[in-house]
Motif scaffolding. Structure first.
Motif, PDB file in Angstrom:
ATOM      1  N   ILE A 129       0.580  -1.220  -0.082  1.00  0.00           N
ATOM      2  CA  ILE A 129      -0.025   0.124   0.643  1.00  0.00           C
ATOM      3  C   ILE A 129       0.669   1.171   0.031  1.00  0.00           C
ATOM      4  CG2 ILE A 129      -1.212  -1.105   1.374  1.00  0.00           C
ATOM      5  CD1 ILE A 129      -1.455   0.649   3.386  1.00  0.00           C
ATOM      6  N   LEU A 130       2.709   1.876   0.085  1.00  0.00           N
ATOM      7  CA  LEU A 130       2.999   2.408  -0.143  1.00  0.00           C
ATOM      8  C   LEU A 130       3.302   2.928  -1.253  1.00  0.00           C
ATOM      9  CD1 LEU A 130       5.956   0.940   1.892  1.00  0.00           C
ATOM     10  CD2 LEU A 130       3.608   2.441   3.112  1.00  0.00           C
ATOM     11  N   LYS A 131       2.595   2.446  -2.088  1.00  0.00           N
ATOM     12  CA  LYS A 131       2.281   3.311  -3.618  1.00  0.00           C
ATOM     13  C   LYS A 131       1.071   4.004  -3.462  1.00  0.00           C
ATOM     14  CE  LYS A 131       2.631   2.502  -8.617  1.00  0.00           C
ATOM     15  NZ  LYS A 131       3.068   1.972  -9.566  1.00  0.00           N
ATOM     16  N   ALA A 132      -0.303   2.646  -2.984  1.00  0.00           N
ATOM     17  CA  ALA A 132      -1.592   3.889  -3.109  1.00  0.00           C
ATOM     18  C   ALA A 132      -1.360   5.506  -2.157  1.00  0.00           C
ATOM     19  CB  ALA A 132      -2.255   2.851  -2.492  1.00  0.00           C
ATOM     20  N   LEU A 133      -0.022   5.226  -1.535  1.00  0.00           N
ATOM     21  CA  LEU A 133      -0.270   5.915  -0.420  1.00  0.00           C
ATOM     22  C   LEU A 133       0.289   7.536  -1.189  1.00  0.00           C
ATOM     23  CD1 LEU A 133       0.979   4.698   2.864  1.00  0.00           C
ATOM     24  CD2 LEU A 133      -0.951   6.207   2.481  1.00  0.00           C
ATOM     25  N   ARG A 134       0.980   7.223  -2.475  1.00  0.00           N
ATOM     26  CA  ARG A 134       1.549   7.897  -3.173  1.00  0.00           C
ATOM     27  C   ARG A 134       0.458   9.341  -4.218  1.00  0.00           C
ATOM     28  NH1 ARG A 134       6.243   5.105  -5.987  1.00  0.00           N
ATOM     29  NH2 ARG A 134       6.440   6.843  -7.324  1.00  0.00           N
ATOM     30  N   LEU A 135      -0.885   9.066  -4.279  1.00  0.00           N
ATOM     31  CA  LEU A 135      -1.775   8.564  -5.124  1.00  0.00           C
ATOM     32  C   LEU A 135      -2.514   9.675  -4.758  1.00  0.00           C
ATOM     33  CD1 LEU A 135      -2.494   7.629  -8.143  1.00  0.00           C
ATOM     34  CD2 LEU A 135      -4.728   6.592  -6.509  1.00  0.00           C
ATOM     35  N   LEU A 251      -4.500  -3.014 -11.093  1.00  0.00           N
ATOM     36  CA  LEU A 251      -4.024  -1.790 -11.573  1.00  0.00           C
ATOM     37  C   LEU A 251      -3.536  -0.641 -10.344  1.00  0.00           C
ATOM     38  CD1 LEU A 251      -6.310  -1.491 -14.569  1.00  0.00           C
ATOM     39  CD2 LEU A 251      -3.920  -1.870 -14.496  1.00  0.00           C
ATOM     40  N   ASP A 252      -3.369   0.627 -10.620  1.00  0.00           N
ATOM     41  CA  ASP A 252      -2.382   1.412  -9.475  1.00  0.00           C
ATOM     42  C   ASP A 252      -4.297   1.917  -8.481  1.00  0.00           C
ATOM     43  OD1 ASP A 252       0.235   1.303 -10.046  1.00  0.00           O
ATOM     44  OD2 ASP A 252      -0.142   1.970 -11.116  1.00  0.00           O
ATOM     45  N   GLN A 281     -16.057  -1.789  -1.792  1.00  0.00           N
ATOM     46  CA  GLN A 281     -15.882  -2.377  -0.859  1.00  0.00           C
ATOM     47  C   GLN A 281     -15.410  -4.043  -1.371  1.00  0.00           C
ATOM     48  OE1 GLN A 281     -20.012  -3.040   1.144  1.00  0.00           O
ATOM     49  NE2 GLN A 281     -19.607  -1.589   2.759  1.00  0.00           N
ATOM     50  N   TRP A 282     -14.537  -4.074  -0.530  1.00  0.00           N
ATOM     51  CA  TRP A 282     -13.208  -5.108  -0.706  1.00  0.00           C
ATOM     52  C   TRP A 282     -12.617  -5.162  -1.930  1.00  0.00           C
ATOM     53  CZ3 TRP A 282     -13.298  -8.039   3.700  1.00  0.00           C
ATOM     54  CH2 TRP A 282     -15.001  -7.950   4.197  1.00  0.00           C
ATOM     55  N   LEU A 283     -12.405  -3.683  -2.030  1.00  0.00           N
ATOM     56  CA  LEU A 283     -10.934  -3.794  -3.172  1.00  0.00           C
ATOM     57  C   LEU A 283      -9.811  -3.032  -2.288  1.00  0.00           C
ATOM     58  CD1 LEU A 283     -13.425  -1.564  -5.414  1.00  0.00           C
ATOM     59  CD2 LEU A 283     -12.505  -4.073  -6.138  1.00  0.00           C
ATOM     60  N   PRO A 284      -8.505  -3.944  -3.418  1.00  0.00           N
ATOM     61  CA  PRO A 284      -7.792  -3.854  -2.764  1.00  0.00           C
ATOM     62  C   PRO A 284      -7.185  -2.294  -3.657  1.00  0.00           C
ATOM     63  CG  PRO A 284      -7.565  -5.255  -4.828  1.00  0.00           C
ATOM     64  CD  PRO A 284      -8.532  -5.050  -4.713  1.00  0.00           C
ATOM     65  N   MET A 285      -7.557  -1.383  -4.102  1.00  0.00           N
ATOM     66  CA  MET A 285      -6.724   0.225  -5.357  1.00  0.00           C
ATOM     67  C   MET A 285      -7.396   1.013  -5.388  1.00  0.00           C
ATOM     68  SD  MET A 285      -8.529  -2.239  -7.255  1.00  0.00           S
ATOM     69  CE  MET A 285     -10.516  -1.970  -8.432  1.00  0.00           C
ATOM     70  N   PRO A 286      -6.545   1.738  -4.362  1.00  0.00           N
ATOM     71  CA  PRO A 286      -8.284   2.658  -4.007  1.00  0.00           C
ATOM     72  C   PRO A 286      -8.699   3.097  -5.910  1.00  0.00           C
ATOM     73  CG  PRO A 286      -5.794   3.233  -4.251  1.00  0.00           C
ATOM     74  CD  PRO A 286      -5.500   2.194  -4.745  1.00  0.00           C
ATOM     75  N   VAL A 287      -9.872   3.817  -5.235  1.00  0.00           N
ATOM     76  CA  VAL A 287     -11.093   4.382  -6.001  1.00  0.00           C
ATOM     77  C   VAL A 287     -11.424   5.770  -6.220  1.00  0.00           C
ATOM     78  CG1 VAL A 287     -13.502   3.697  -7.141  1.00  0.00           C
ATOM     79  CG2 VAL A 287     -12.095   1.928  -6.028  1.00  0.00           C
ATOM     80  N   PHE A 288     -11.499   6.290  -7.202  1.00  0.00           N
ATOM     81  CA  PHE A 288     -12.290   7.801  -7.097  1.00  0.00           C
ATOM     82  C   PHE A 288     -13.232   7.956  -7.556  1.00  0.00           C
ATOM     83  CE2 PHE A 288      -7.586   8.450  -8.032  1.00  0.00           C
ATOM     84  CZ  PHE A 288      -6.674   9.417  -7.133  1.00  0.00           C
TER      85      PHE A 288
END
Length: 317
Positions: A129-135, A251-252, A281-288
């Motif tokens: 999740i470190l990459k997701a924190l950069r988004l 995907l990111d 819900q229950w997804l591993p990637m960020p959603v806009f």
């Protein structure tokens, strides 16, 4: 007689991404005598039987750090197979809390910025999740075909100056050469401002312009069997099946909508926040969230489980 291995137990864990206004997040180092001693993790703990993950997080942060959670936004859910258990982590962002942080369980604490983590090693389940924190939490989507190229670039300059850090270069209706010139100008501005620039639907154009990544329209997403070879890749989604395909490809991020009625889709039914939340819900990637949303809707979006907001008009106002 055949020996059969005992199935691994499933453990649900609530994990807190405790943030400061400068973007840094709180990490704790696991103490001796625990699994993975010396590894760094996000604070939190086990969800007890019959307990809601959010309630578990609030309880754990009180017990571990002595703080009271004031704001708690659902974010991601990731699973990881450890030797001792299959762990499902429910990540929440905690931007507001009351009390002084006093750790009771970790060997050490550290505030780290996602762009420059200095502690290691990270607990395996926490690392992805470190990459997701950069988004960034706001995505501006270009609209030069309607605004005009000069007006779009002027609006982009204003948005970058106020802090916009993520731009999707759309404008697929422009002719090839004008779109390429526009993309070059936008990417150069984003590089200079430390912002991410992603090209919609054209991998070759993304490479030629040195963009940071590629954004897939839903039709391209569903035709993909493997993740495109870019540092950042996301996609537009309208259904749960499309969101799950995003997750399958690794995907990111995803963009889901439309949430509210928009001028471009005045008669199309909108999701509303009540429809947005169950789809994500229950997804591993960020959603806009997209569609009739802007920065004014950020709190509502985060409360509904969105990573942030994406806008074709809102970012340029």
């Amino acid at each position: 007689m055949t020996d059969t291995a005992s199935p691994k137990k499933r453990v649900d864990v609530a994990a807190a991404v405790i943030t400061q206004p400068n973007g840094s997040v709180l990490l704790g180092q696991r103490a001796p005598g625990t699994f993975y001693p010396g590894y760094w993790e996000f604070p939190g703990g086990k969800v007890e039987p019959g307990e809601d993950p959010r309630a578990a997080l609030i309880r754990e942060l009180d017990e571990e750090l002595g703080i009271t959670v004031d704001t708690c936004w659902p974010w991601l859910i990731r699973e990881h197979d450890y030797e001792h258990a299959n762990v499902r982590l429910h990540f929440f962002e905690v931007p507001e809390w009351t009390g002084d942080i006093n750790d009771h369980v970790h060997a050490a604490l550290a505030w780290e910025h996602p762009e420059r983590f200095s502690v290691a090693p990270m607990l395996p389940a926490n690392g992805p999740i470190l990459k997701a924190l950069r988004l960034p939490h706001e995505m501006g989507i270009t609209d030069a075909a309607h605004m005009g190229v000069d007006a779009q670039l002027e609006a982009l300059d204003r948005a970058l100056a106020r802090g916009l850090k993520l731009v999707q270069i759309r404008d697929s209706s422009l002719d090839t050469r004008p779109r390429e010139r526009l993309a070059h100008s936008i990417v150069q501005r984003c590089h200079a401002a430390g912002a991410l620039a992603l090209v919609n639907g054209d991998a070759d154009l993304a490479r030629r312009t040195d963009a940071h990544g590629l954004h897939l329209p839903a039709r391209q997403l569903m035709a993909c069997g493997t993740r495109p070879d870019f540092e950042w890749v996301g996609a537009s989604c309208h259904t749960r099946a499309e969101l799950e395909h995003c997750a399958k490809l690794g995907l990111d991020y995803a963009v889901l909508g439309h949430v509210n009625a928009t001028p471009s889709h005045p008669s199309s039914p909108s999701l509303g926040w009540a429809g947005f939340t169950p789809l994500t819900q229950w997804l591993p990637m960020p959603v806009f969230a997209i569609g009739g949303v802007s920065l004014e809707h950020m709190s509502a979006a985060r409360a509904a489980g969105a990573h942030g907001v994406a806008g074709i008009r809102g970012s340029w106002a």
